[in-house]
Design a protein around this motif. Structure first.
Motif, PDB file in Angstrom:
ATOM      1  N   GLU A 424       0.833  -1.212   0.000  1.00 62.94           N
ATOM      2  CA  GLU A 424       0.000   0.000   0.000  1.00 62.94           C
ATOM      3  C   GLU A 424       0.862   1.255   0.000  1.00 62.94           C
ATOM      4  OE1 GLU A 424      -2.365  -0.550   3.453  1.00 62.94           O
ATOM      5  OE2 GLU A 424      -3.584  -2.160   2.567  1.00 62.94           O
ATOM      6  N   LEU A 425       1.948   1.229   0.763  1.00 65.82           N
ATOM      7  CA  LEU A 425       2.851   2.369   0.796  1.00 65.82           C
ATOM      8  C   LEU A 425       3.491   2.600  -0.573  1.00 65.82           C
ATOM      9  CD1 LEU A 425       4.366   4.573   2.341  1.00 65.82           C
ATOM     10  CD2 LEU A 425       6.066   2.847   2.984  1.00 65.82           C
ATOM     11  N   THR A 426       3.830   1.533  -1.263  1.00 65.98           N
ATOM     12  CA  THR A 426       4.434   1.669  -2.587  1.00 65.98           C
ATOM     13  C   THR A 426       3.456   2.294  -3.570  1.00 65.98           C
ATOM     14  OG1 THR A 426       5.748  -0.305  -2.113  1.00 65.98           O
ATOM     15  CG2 THR A 426       5.715   0.451  -4.390  1.00 65.98           C
ATOM     16  N   GLU A 427       2.177   1.929  -3.464  1.00 68.77           N
ATOM     17  CA  GLU A 427       1.153   2.576  -4.283  1.00 68.77           C
ATOM     18  C   GLU A 427       1.076   4.070  -3.964  1.00 68.77           C
ATOM     19  OE1 GLU A 427      -0.965   1.995  -6.618  1.00 68.77           O
ATOM     20  OE2 GLU A 427      -1.025  -0.170  -6.912  1.00 68.77           O
ATOM     21  N   GLU A 428       1.177   4.396  -2.692  1.00 69.83           N
ATOM     22  CA  GLU A 428       1.080   5.793  -2.277  1.00 69.83           C
ATOM     23  C   GLU A 428       2.265   6.604  -2.793  1.00 69.83           C
ATOM     24  OE1 GLU A 428      -0.093   9.344  -0.766  1.00 69.83           O
ATOM     25  OE2 GLU A 428      -1.282   7.501  -0.956  1.00 69.83           O
ATOM     26  N   ILE A 429       3.477   6.059  -2.694  1.00 66.67           N
ATOM     27  CA  ILE A 429       4.625   6.832  -3.171  1.00 66.67           C
ATOM     28  C   ILE A 429       4.627   6.928  -4.697  1.00 66.67           C
ATOM     29  CG2 ILE A 429       5.968   6.263  -1.125  1.00 66.67           C
ATOM     30  CD1 ILE A 429       7.588   4.310  -2.739  1.00 66.67           C
ATOM     31  N   HIS A 430       3.986   5.968  -5.353  1.00 67.63           N
ATOM     32  CA  HIS A 430       3.805   6.097  -6.804  1.00 67.63           C
ATOM     33  C   HIS A 430       2.922   7.296  -7.104  1.00 67.63           C
ATOM     34  CE1 HIS A 430       1.622   5.179 -10.628  1.00 67.63           C
ATOM     35  NE2 HIS A 430       2.852   4.920 -11.029  1.00 67.63           N
ATOM     36  N   ARG A 431       1.866   7.469  -6.315  1.00 62.93           N
ATOM     37  CA  ARG A 431       0.989   8.639  -6.508  1.00 62.93           C
ATOM     38  C   ARG A 431       1.749   9.930  -6.237  1.00 62.93           C
ATOM     39  NH1 ARG A 431      -2.954   4.932  -4.456  1.00 62.93           N
ATOM     40  NH2 ARG A 431      -2.524   5.528  -2.292  1.00 62.93           N
ATOM     41  N   VAL A 432       2.623   9.916  -5.252  1.00 63.86           N
ATOM     42  CA  VAL A 432       3.455  11.084  -4.972  1.00 63.86           C
ATOM     43  C   VAL A 432       4.309  11.428  -6.178  1.00 63.86           C
ATOM     44  CG1 VAL A 432       5.395  11.930  -3.592  1.00 63.86           C
ATOM     45  CG2 VAL A 432       3.498  10.738  -2.467  1.00 63.86           C
ATOM     46  N   LEU A 433       4.923  10.421  -6.781  1.00 63.79           N
ATOM     47  CA  LEU A 433       5.795  10.642  -7.933  1.00 63.79           C
ATOM     48  C   LEU A 433       5.040  11.208  -9.125  1.00 63.79           C
ATOM     49  CD1 LEU A 433       8.227   7.593  -8.064  1.00 63.79           C
ATOM     50  CD2 LEU A 433       8.860  10.003  -7.948  1.00 63.79           C
ATOM     51  N   VAL A 434       3.837  10.704  -9.350  1.00 67.75           N
ATOM     52  CA  VAL A 434       3.045  11.155 -10.501  1.00 67.75           C
ATOM     53  C   VAL A 434       2.806  12.663 -10.434  1.00 67.75           C
ATOM     54  CG1 VAL A 434       0.759  11.010 -11.559  1.00 67.75           C
ATOM     55  CG2 VAL A 434       1.959   8.924 -10.905  1.00 67.75           C
ATOM     56  N   GLU A 435       2.732  13.189  -9.220  1.00 63.62           N
ATOM     57  CA  GLU A 435       2.468  14.623  -9.045  1.00 63.62           C
ATOM     58  C   GLU A 435       3.721  15.484  -9.157  1.00 63.62           C
ATOM     59  OE1 GLU A 435       0.598  14.860  -5.272  1.00 63.62           O
ATOM     60  OE2 GLU A 435      -1.253  13.848  -5.906  1.00 63.62           O
ATOM     61  N   GLU A 436       4.888  14.848  -9.192  1.00 62.43           N
ATOM     62  CA  GLU A 436       6.147  15.603  -9.279  1.00 62.43           C
ATOM     63  C   GLU A 436       6.546  15.761 -10.750  1.00 62.43           C
ATOM     64  OE1 GLU A 436       7.477  16.939  -6.678  1.00 62.43           O
ATOM     65  OE2 GLU A 436       6.235  15.933  -5.166  1.00 62.43           O
ATOM     66  N   THR A 437       6.589  16.986 -11.227  1.00 66.59           N
ATOM     67  CA  THR A 437       6.811  17.218 -12.656  1.00 66.59           C
ATOM     68  C   THR A 437       8.241  16.917 -13.106  1.00 66.59           C
ATOM     69  OG1 THR A 437       7.284  19.557 -12.193  1.00 66.59           O
ATOM     70  CG2 THR A 437       4.998  18.964 -12.736  1.00 66.59           C
ATOM     71  N   ASP A 438       9.190  16.894 -12.174  1.00 68.88           N
ATOM     72  CA  ASP A 438      10.571  16.632 -12.563  1.00 68.88           C
ATOM     73  C   ASP A 438      10.964  15.161 -12.412  1.00 68.88           C
ATOM     74  OD1 ASP A 438      10.267  16.950  -9.847  1.00 68.88           O
ATOM     75  OD2 ASP A 438      12.192  17.963  -9.540  1.00 68.88           O
ATOM     76  N   PHE A 439       9.990  14.309 -12.113  1.00 66.26           N
ATOM     77  CA  PHE A 439      10.222  12.868 -12.045  1.00 66.26           C
ATOM     78  C   PHE A 439       9.296  12.162 -13.020  1.00 66.26           C
ATOM     79  CE2 PHE A 439      11.997  14.141  -7.992  1.00 66.26           C
ATOM     80  CZ  PHE A 439      13.047  13.255  -7.785  1.00 66.26           C
ATOM     81  N   GLU A 440       9.697  10.984 -13.481  1.00 66.02           N
ATOM     82  CA  GLU A 440       8.831  10.145 -14.299  1.00 66.02           C
ATOM     83  C   GLU A 440       8.853   8.723 -13.761  1.00 66.02           C
ATOM     84  OE1 GLU A 440      10.469  10.356 -18.245  1.00 66.02           O
ATOM     85  OE2 GLU A 440      11.857   8.689 -17.888  1.00 66.02           O
ATOM     86  N   THR A 441       7.686   8.095 -13.732  1.00 66.00           N
ATOM     87  CA  THR A 441       7.608   6.709 -13.262  1.00 66.00           C
ATOM     88  C   THR A 441       7.803   5.773 -14.447  1.00 66.00           C
ATOM     89  OG1 THR A 441       5.192   6.683 -13.535  1.00 66.00           O
ATOM     90  CG2 THR A 441       6.058   7.305 -11.370  1.00 66.00           C
ATOM     91  N   ALA A 442       8.438   4.629 -14.173  1.00 69.68           N
ATOM     92  CA  ALA A 442       8.719   3.670 -15.239  1.00 69.68           C
ATOM     93  C   ALA A 442       7.653   2.593 -15.357  1.00 69.68           C
ATOM     94  CB  ALA A 442      10.081   3.022 -15.004  1.00 69.68           C
ATOM     95  N   HIS A 443       6.781   2.482 -14.349  1.00 70.22           N
ATOM     96  CA  HIS A 443       5.755   1.444 -14.355  1.00 70.22           C
ATOM     97  C   HIS A 443       4.793   1.702 -13.197  1.00 70.22           C
ATOM     98  CE1 HIS A 443       7.364  -0.891 -10.813  1.00 70.22           C
ATOM     99  NE2 HIS A 443       8.353  -0.067 -11.075  1.00 70.22           N
TER     100      HIS A 443
END
Length: 527
Positions: A424-443
């Motif tokens: 669940e925490l990993t899902e949450e930090i993925h949501r955090v990353l999606v909101e950061e414009t200078d980061f991109e998620t790979a999956h």
């Protein structure tokens, strides 16, 4: 199980107290061997030292576990560490050195300080975890009593515990009780090799005695793997004499899972090339991104083509114990074998891997040997629990004990709750990353592994790969966080593995801030 006495202490034999009398006699008798033993030799084995030495270690370990500071890896130059370690060694070489408590304290302190800090919220880099403290205590007991567990006579409780845990965990796999088998191995790599041997010997029954079948007029043995499979599978193939040309790599989809639309045509093409795929290896939680292959569909395909289906669930099989997460392994009851690392998401000391077989008879296929000094000619209720004929190891640690003790004391919920929190925490930090414009998620994460890239302005496509590698290296050297990296589609990405229940989204935001600082420094310096 036959009773060895009329009471649970097993002290009396044949209705007499002769055994106890012998023990009392031995305890009071002086040593009468021909060669005198030095006092320092006896001191080194003195049982009283156990408590003193243990209290020294426990005191330091307690402080270590209680330290909730964010820290990564204190990376020391190997030459300097070697010098420090050598300085702690006695210079006495002609006789036994007297025990030095200060030396022991220094050794323990150096050991604790120079390792990856798996209990810190700053540790997000690898798939091995901090252990449940009781698991460490049981592992300590195992080290002291020293019972090699491949044979029942040497390690009675560990062999019984293996059977118990096999039955307990099979409740989540779903095979018929009594029809399956489980053996412990020292790590997932060895489990994968053992399963592949069993699969090969079942498909090519003469291989063990006659060696590789001659190519002329006969299909060459081959293994099919997902393109993102763990490197241990290819390594096992090489050990077995199966070359790269006999490894069939199944394409993966955008979610990094084996692509079912392309799996069948790839297998058909391998057959046309004269390859006989005897085993298909799927992943339940790939090492790179934590992807779960479609086990249910692969089970049907493997059965249709008469191929052994092995699942490398080293990381993700533990999700089976969670009611919320076991759907990730839907169809697991269809597989022929399953590798399951308890030292990952079951939080026990490494190594502790469980290798399951759907068919009990298949567990005997990996090794076909006779050795009169260990293998019995007249099986009985005791040798029935031996596993030496099923695993590569003869002397094997009783690795099941920590897992069984935790399961016995705390039950399934201990593991399920922590695994669910991590995912669940990993899902949450993925949501955090999606909101950061200078980061991109790979999956999109499927479990507790998340890969991403730092992409600020000024970093072009040609620089992304080297930039992520430089960030990973600088983060590691600074010592506040420990993360890893992985290449995805040929380009490096930052990789976090959330293994510690003390990690929160705030810790992850701290990591992102550090990545930004490091990245800006690298850009300013032109590295």
């Amino acid at each position: 199980m036959e009773s060895r006495s009329n009471n649970p202490t097993f002290e009396q034999r044949d209705g007499s107290d002769s055994f106890s009398a012998i023990q009392r006699s031995r305890s009071s008798a002086p040593i009468t061997t021909g060669a005198p033993q030095s006092g320092l030799l006896l001191d080194a084995f003195d049982a009283k030292l156990l408590r003193d030495n243990s209290e020294t270690a426990v005191s330091r370990l307690e402080d270590h576990l209680a330290d909730l500071s964010v820290r990564g890896l204190d990376l020391i130059d190997p030459a300097a560490l070697s010098q420090a370690a050598r300085a702690l060694m006695t210079t006495e070489h002609e006789s036994i050195a007297p025990f030095d408590e200060k030396r022991l304290n220094a050794i323990i302190d150096l050991y604790i300080r120079t390792g990856i800090q798996v209990h810190s919220p700053g540790y997000m880099g690898r798939q091995f975890s901090g252990v449940v403290p009781l698991g460490g205590v049981i592992d300590f007991v195992s080290a002291v009593v020293n019972q090699p567990s491949s044979f029942y006579e040497a390690a009675q409780l560990p062999n019984v515990a293996e059977r118990i845990m096999a039955d307990e965990l099979n409740r989540f796999i779903g095979w018929d009780p009594g029809s399956f088998a489980m053996v412990t191995t020292s790590g997932g790599s060895l489990a994968n090799l053992t399963a592949l041997l069993a699969a090969r010997n079942k498909m090519f029954p003469d291989f063990w005695s006659d060696g590789s079948p001659a190519p002329a007029g006969r299909a060459r043995p081959a293994i099919a793997v997902g393109a993102d499979a763990h490197y241990s599978v290819s390594r096992a193939a090489g050990i077995m004499g199966i070359g790269e040309g006999q490894i069939v790599r199944l394409p993966i989809n955008r979610d990094h899972q084996i692509c079912m639309d392309r799996a069948r045509p790839t297998l058909d093409e391998a057959e046309r090339r004269g390859l006989k795929v005897f085993c298909l290896v799927a992943s339940a939680g790939t090492t790179s991104v934590g992807a779960f292959d479609p086990i249910d569909e692969l089970g049907d395909l493997a059965r249709e083509k008469n191929i052994w289906l092995h699942v490398d669930g080293a990381h993700g099989a533990s999700l089976l114990v969670s009611d919320k997460l076991r759907r990730k392994l839907e169809g697991i009851e269809k597989v022929d074998s399953l590798a399951w690392d308890a030292h990952k998401l079951m939080f026990v000391p490494a190594p502790c891997t469980l290798l399951f077989y759907r068919n009990k008879k298949d567990s005997l296929a990996a090794f076909r040997q006779e050795a009169s000094y260990v293998f019995t000619e007249d099986p009985d209720i005791y040798t029935e629990l031996d596993s030496g004929d099923k695993n590569f190891e003869c002397t094997k640690r009783p690795m099941i004990m920590a897992l069984w003790a935790l399961w016995a004391v705390y039950g399934r919920a201990l593991f399920a709750e922590k695994i669910e929190y991590l995912c669940e925490l990993t899902e949450e930090i993925h949501r955090v990353l999606v909101e950061e414009t200078d980061f991109e998620t790979a999956h999109r994460p499927e479990a507790n592994i998340l890969c991403f890239r730092y992409r600020p302005n000024g970093v072009g496509d040609k620089d992304v790969h080297r930039f992520q590698l430089a960030i990973t290296d600088r983060i590691k050297r600074q010592g506040n966080f420990f993360i890893s990296k992985v290449n995805i589609d040929g380009t490096a990405a930052l990789r976090v593995v959330v293994m510690n229940h003390r990690i929160t989204t705030e810790h992850f935001r701290m990591l992102l801030d550090e990545i930004r600082r490091v990245g800006r420094d690298l850009l300013r310096s032109g590295e």
